[in-house]
Design an enzyme around this catalytic site. Structure first.
Site, PDB file in Angstrom:
ATOM      1  N   ARG A 226       0.812  -1.234   0.000  1.00 43.53           N
ATOM      2  CA  ARG A 226       0.000   0.000   0.000  1.00 43.53           C
ATOM      3  C   ARG A 226       0.840   1.276   0.000  1.00 43.53           C
ATOM      4  NH1 ARG A 226      -3.211  -2.726   3.884  1.00 43.53           N
ATOM      5  NH2 ARG A 226      -4.864  -3.865   2.819  1.00 43.53           N
TER       6      ARG A 226
ATOM      7  N   LYS B 206       2.610  12.129 -11.374  1.00 42.82           N
ATOM      8  CA  LYS B 206       1.921  11.101 -12.186  1.00 42.82           C
ATOM      9  C   LYS B 206       2.829   9.881 -12.335  1.00 42.82           C
ATOM     10  CE  LYS B 206      -1.049  13.966 -15.150  1.00 42.82           C
ATOM     11  NZ  LYS B 206      -1.308  14.400 -16.547  1.00 42.82           N
TER      12      LYS B 206
ATOM     13  N   GLU C 167      10.347  19.934 -24.203  1.00 44.72           N
ATOM     14  CA  GLU C 167       9.496  20.280 -23.049  1.00 44.72           C
ATOM     15  C   GLU C 167       9.927  21.616 -22.447  1.00 44.72           C
ATOM     16  OE1 GLU C 167       6.963  18.429 -22.769  1.00 44.72           O
ATOM     17  OE2 GLU C 167       7.532  16.409 -23.416  1.00 44.72           O
TER      18      GLU C 167
ATOM     19  N   LYS D 259       6.567  24.101 -13.865  1.00 44.30           N
ATOM     20  CA  LYS D 259       5.656  22.946 -13.880  1.00 44.30           C
ATOM     21  C   LYS D 259       5.085  22.699 -12.487  1.00 44.30           C
ATOM     22  CE  LYS D 259       4.532  18.300 -15.091  1.00 44.30           C
ATOM     23  NZ  LYS D 259       4.843  16.973 -15.593  1.00 44.30           N
TER      24      LYS D 259
ATOM     25  N   GLU E 242      -5.684  17.831 -12.750  1.00 42.06           N
ATOM     26  CA  GLU E 242      -5.913  18.264 -14.134  1.00 42.06           C
ATOM     27  C   GLU E 242      -7.383  18.559 -14.423  1.00 42.06           C
ATOM     28  OE1 GLU E 242      -3.205  16.510 -17.071  1.00 42.06           O
ATOM     29  OE2 GLU E 242      -4.838  16.544 -18.524  1.00 42.06           O
TER      30      GLU E 242
ATOM     31  N   ARG F 107      -4.063  22.807 -15.325  1.00 41.60           N
ATOM     32  CA  ARG F 107      -2.977  21.877 -15.682  1.00 41.60           C
ATOM     33  C   ARG F 107      -3.023  21.476 -17.155  1.00 41.60           C
ATOM     34  NH1 ARG F 107      -0.651  16.798 -12.018  1.00 41.60           N
ATOM     35  NH2 ARG F 107       0.989  16.230 -13.454  1.00 41.60           N
TER      36      ARG F 107
ATOM     37  N   ASN G  53      -0.551  20.544 -21.821  1.00 44.05           N
ATOM     38  CA  ASN G  53      -0.737  19.726 -23.017  1.00 44.05           C
ATOM     39  C   ASN G  53      -0.416  20.475 -24.302  1.00 44.05           C
ATOM     40  OD1 ASN G  53      -1.621  17.390 -21.643  1.00 44.05           O
ATOM     41  ND2 ASN G  53      -3.603  18.380 -21.320  1.00 44.05           N
TER      42      ASN G  53
ATOM     43  N   HIS H 233       0.879  18.824 -27.379  1.00 42.82           N
ATOM     44  CA  HIS H 233       0.800  17.392 -27.097  1.00 42.82           C
ATOM     45  C   HIS H 233      -0.394  16.679 -27.733  1.00 42.82           C
ATOM     46  CE1 HIS H 233       4.151  18.027 -24.454  1.00 42.82           C
ATOM     47  NE2 HIS H 233       4.180  16.744 -24.114  1.00 42.82           N
TER      48      HIS H 233
ATOM     49  N   HIS I 151       1.103  13.746 -29.404  1.00 41.38           N
ATOM     50  CA  HIS I 151       0.785  12.350 -29.072  1.00 41.38           C
ATOM     51  C   HIS I 151       0.218  11.607 -30.279  1.00 41.38           C
ATOM     52  CE1 HIS I 151       0.555  13.151 -24.490  1.00 41.38           C
ATOM     53  NE2 HIS I 151       1.681  12.530 -24.790  1.00 41.38           N
TER      54      HIS I 151
ATOM     55  N   HIS J  67       9.522  11.100 -28.276  1.00 42.48           N
ATOM     56  CA  HIS J  67       8.430  11.929 -27.758  1.00 42.48           C
ATOM     57  C   HIS J  67       8.660  13.417 -28.057  1.00 42.48           C
ATOM     58  CE1 HIS J  67       5.228  13.250 -25.128  1.00 42.48           C
ATOM     59  NE2 HIS J  67       6.082  14.047 -24.492  1.00 42.48           N
TER      60      HIS J  67
HETATM   61  N1  LIG Z   1       4.843  11.286 -15.250  1.00 40.00           N
HETATM   62  C1  LIG Z   1       4.775  12.292 -16.081  1.00 40.00           C
HETATM   63  O1  LIG Z   1       4.231  13.355 -15.779  1.00 40.00           O
HETATM   64  C2  LIG Z   1       5.422  12.163 -17.413  1.00 40.00           C
HETATM   65  C3  LIG Z   1       5.611  13.292 -18.208  1.00 40.00           C
HETATM   66  C4  LIG Z   1       6.263  13.135 -19.425  1.00 40.00           C
HETATM   67  C5  LIG Z   1       6.708  11.883 -19.836  1.00 40.00           C
HETATM   68  N2  LIG Z   1       6.486  10.804 -19.031  1.00 40.00           N
HETATM   69  C6  LIG Z   1       6.960   9.464 -19.433  1.00 40.00           C
HETATM   70  O2  LIG Z   1       8.367   9.494 -19.563  1.00 40.00           O
HETATM   71  C7  LIG Z   1       8.760   8.443 -20.451  1.00 40.00           C
HETATM   72  C8  LIG Z   1       9.859   8.941 -21.352  1.00 40.00           C
HETATM   73  O3  LIG Z   1      10.948   9.310 -20.547  1.00 40.00           O
HETATM   74  P1  LIG Z   1      12.432   9.450 -21.126  1.00 40.00           P
HETATM   75  O4  LIG Z   1      12.406  10.231 -22.377  1.00 40.00           O
HETATM   76  O5  LIG Z   1      13.279   9.896 -20.000  1.00 40.00           O
HETATM   77  O6  LIG Z   1      12.751   7.957 -21.614  1.00 40.00           O
HETATM   78  P2  LIG Z   1      13.604   6.761 -20.966  1.00 40.00           P
HETATM   79  O7  LIG Z   1      13.409   6.649 -19.529  1.00 40.00           O
HETATM   80  O8  LIG Z   1      13.292   5.570 -21.805  1.00 40.00           O
HETATM   81  O9  LIG Z   1      15.118   7.202 -21.250  1.00 40.00           O
HETATM   82  C9  LIG Z   1      15.576   7.328 -22.577  1.00 40.00           C
HETATM   83  C10 LIG Z   1      16.806   6.437 -22.826  1.00 40.00           C
HETATM   84  O10 LIG Z   1      17.954   7.032 -22.208  1.00 40.00           O
HETATM   85  C11 LIG Z   1      18.605   6.087 -21.351  1.00 40.00           C
HETATM   86  N3  LIG Z   1      19.208   6.894 -20.286  1.00 40.00           N
HETATM   87  C12 LIG Z   1      18.570   7.486 -19.255  1.00 40.00           C
HETATM   88  N4  LIG Z   1      19.409   8.283 -18.582  1.00 40.00           N
HETATM   89  C13 LIG Z   1      20.615   8.158 -19.173  1.00 40.00           C
HETATM   90  C14 LIG Z   1      21.882   8.768 -18.943  1.00 40.00           C
HETATM   91  N5  LIG Z   1      22.049   9.703 -17.989  1.00 40.00           N
HETATM   92  N6  LIG Z   1      22.919   8.422 -19.738  1.00 40.00           N
HETATM   93  C15 LIG Z   1      22.731   7.526 -20.768  1.00 40.00           C
HETATM   94  N7  LIG Z   1      21.546   6.945 -21.054  1.00 40.00           N
HETATM   95  C16 LIG Z   1      20.501   7.273 -20.263  1.00 40.00           C
HETATM   96  C17 LIG Z   1      17.507   5.144 -20.942  1.00 40.00           C
HETATM   97  O11 LIG Z   1      18.027   3.903 -20.524  1.00 40.00           O
HETATM   98  C18 LIG Z   1      16.687   5.045 -22.225  1.00 40.00           C
HETATM   99  O12 LIG Z   1      17.310   4.136 -23.105  1.00 40.00           O
HETATM  100  C19 LIG Z   1       7.510   8.005 -21.199  1.00 40.00           C
HETATM  101  O13 LIG Z   1       7.138   6.727 -20.762  1.00 40.00           O
HETATM  102  C20 LIG Z   1       6.460   9.033 -20.781  1.00 40.00           C
HETATM  103  O14 LIG Z   1       5.168   8.472 -20.696  1.00 40.00           O
HETATM  104  C21 LIG Z   1       5.875  10.927 -17.844  1.00 40.00           C
HETATM  105 ZN   LIG Z   2       5.711  15.665 -23.155  1.00 39.91          ZN
END
Ligand SMILES: NC(=O)c1ccc[n+]([C@@H]2O[C@H](COP(=O)([O-])OP(=O)(O)OC[C@H]3O[C@@H](n4cnc5c(N)ncnc54)[C@H](O)[C@@H]3O)[C@@H](O)[C@H]2O)c1
Ligand SMILES: [Zn+2]
Length: 348
Positions: free
Chosen positions: A109, A131, A173, A210, A220, A224, A228, A231, A235, A250
């Site tokens: 939990r 999130k 972003e 943010k 949201e 909030r 988007n 996006h 998306h 992305h």
């Molecule tokens: N929670 C939220 O509010 C929110 C907002 C935006 C995006 N997201 C989510 O975030 C995700 C995308 O995140 P991301 O772009 O960080 O992708 P990711 O976590 O897949 O990282 C991108 C790549 O970089 C590598 N990597 C990470 N840090 C590294 C470093 N310092 N040196 C070398 N390699 C490194 C990872 O292993 C991966 O291969 C999506 O799933 C998306 O849905 C969430």
């Molecule tokens: Zn985004």
């Protein structure tokens, strides 16, 4: 150390940062979660600052952001006898932050967790706002919760090893945040190319922005939704690209989304042409014109499925001016098609 909010700390040296955080607290067990890449690139940069701990590594990438990986993580925490006084440190990008945070928030939990975001996207976006979740049944972020970490520890030093394409993706972003913040911040951002930026400064201001929005509207229900910006189209493009020969990151899809949505805003008489041209010029200078190979029918079909729509209306956040976003603006399929045609013609 800069403190933008109680729980978000930005500091140059990650090892000192986590050591300092842990020295002030006590936990029954400590675990560090990494993906295959952050285990190699990031874990060695903090491991000497950690007391005895367990660690676990999962496969990298969006493909691993699903229930089977959560099962592995929950099994590991069970074997290591984690309890509600244990701490999980999540060291990775947005994929690991969303999934590791979700696993911690639901294990027994909920146990405390700390996010140490290692991509630019995670540092300025994913790790702020609470999130958490995983993909399910082909839908992104379909299962999840909103829950704050005990702390988010941000160290720009991790960006040293990040592939440039990933850095650029996260920068989309920052561009988005600056367009929402106002002319002053937008001018600061567009004055420099990608590699000229001081990440500590840009991250600090993006995170503060943010955080201020998500604190005012955590669920949201209104404000909030401005986050988007870019996006809805972004998306739709990103998902359509999964079935195309070239999958978009992305941030590439968001960059295209920002340009096309700004064009839509201009055709609606909201954004003026000079502001549109500033946006288009800066973004295409950094990203080119991503997504041109994607059929508009796929994009429109995806935009119709957007979670944020109401009934059969496509709703977007659009700029009335730099720093003056509107949300829930109705956009027709024809308006999307027209701006997409202009985008792909190269005649903006
Ligand atoms: N929670 C939220 O509010 C929110 C907002 C935006 C995006 N997201 C989510 O975030 C995700 C995308 O995140 P991301 O772009 O960080 O992708 P990711 O976590 O897949 O990282 C991108 C790549 O970089 C590598 N990597 C990470 N840090 C590294 C470093 N310092 N040196 C070398 N390699 C490194 C990872 O292993 C991966 O291969 C999506 O799933 C998306 O849905 C969430
Ligand atoms: Zn985004």
């Amino acid at each position: 150390m800069t403190e933008t909010e109680e729980t978000i700390l930005i500091q140059a040296d990650p090892e000192q940062q986590i050591a300092h955080f842990l020295a002030a607290r006590s936990f029954s067990r400590l675990g560090v979660l990494t993906d295959a890449n952050t285990f190699k690139a990031c874990y060695p940069r903090i491991s000497h600052g950690l007391p005895p701990h367990a660690s676990f590594t999962v496969a990298a990438g969006e493909e691993s952001k699903h229930l089977d990986t959560c099962s592995q993580i929950w099994k590991w925490m069970t074997t290591e006898e984690f309890d509600r006084h244990s701490l999980l440190v999540v060291l990775g990008g947005g994929v690991l932050g969303d999934m590791g945070g979700f696993c911690a928030a639901t294990f027994k939990r909920g146990i405390p967790f700390v996010l140490m975001p290692t991509t630019l996207l995670a540092q300025v976006d994913a790790s702020v706002g609470g999130k958490l979740g995983i993909d399910f049944g082909g839908y992104k972020n379909h299962i999840g919760v909103i829950q704050q970490p005990m702390a988010t520890l941000i160290a720009p030093a991790f960006l040293d090893t990040l592939p440039e394409a990933e850095l650029r993706s996260g920068f989309a972003e920052i561009i988005k945040h600056s367009l929402l913040m106002g002319q002053e911040e937008w001018d600061r951002v567009r004055a420099k190319t990608l590699i000229q930026h001081n990440w500590q400064e840009r991250i600090t201001s993006s995170v503060a922005f943010k955080k201020s929005i998500t604190t005012q509207d955590p669920q949201e229900s209104g404000l909030r939704k401005i986050l988007n910006l870019g996006h809805t189209l972004g998306h739709a493009l990103e998902s359509a690209s999964f079935h195309s020969p070239k999958r978009l990151l992305h941030g590439e899809a968001v960059a295209a989304g920002l340009v096309v949505e700004s064009h839509i805003a201009m055709t609606k008489g909201l954004l003026n042409r000079p502001a549109f041209e500033q946006i288009e010029h800066y973004i295409s200078g950094i990203f080119g014109r991503p997504g041109q190979h994607i059929p508009i029918d796929h994009i429109v079909a995806n935009a119709r499925q957007d979670k944020k729509n109401r009934g059969n209306k496509i709703l977007m956040a659009l700029l009335k001016n730099i720093g003056e976003p509107l949300w829930d603006v109705e956009v027709s399929e024809e308006e999307i098609r027209l701006s997409w045609r202009v985008y792909t013609s190269g005649q903006m």
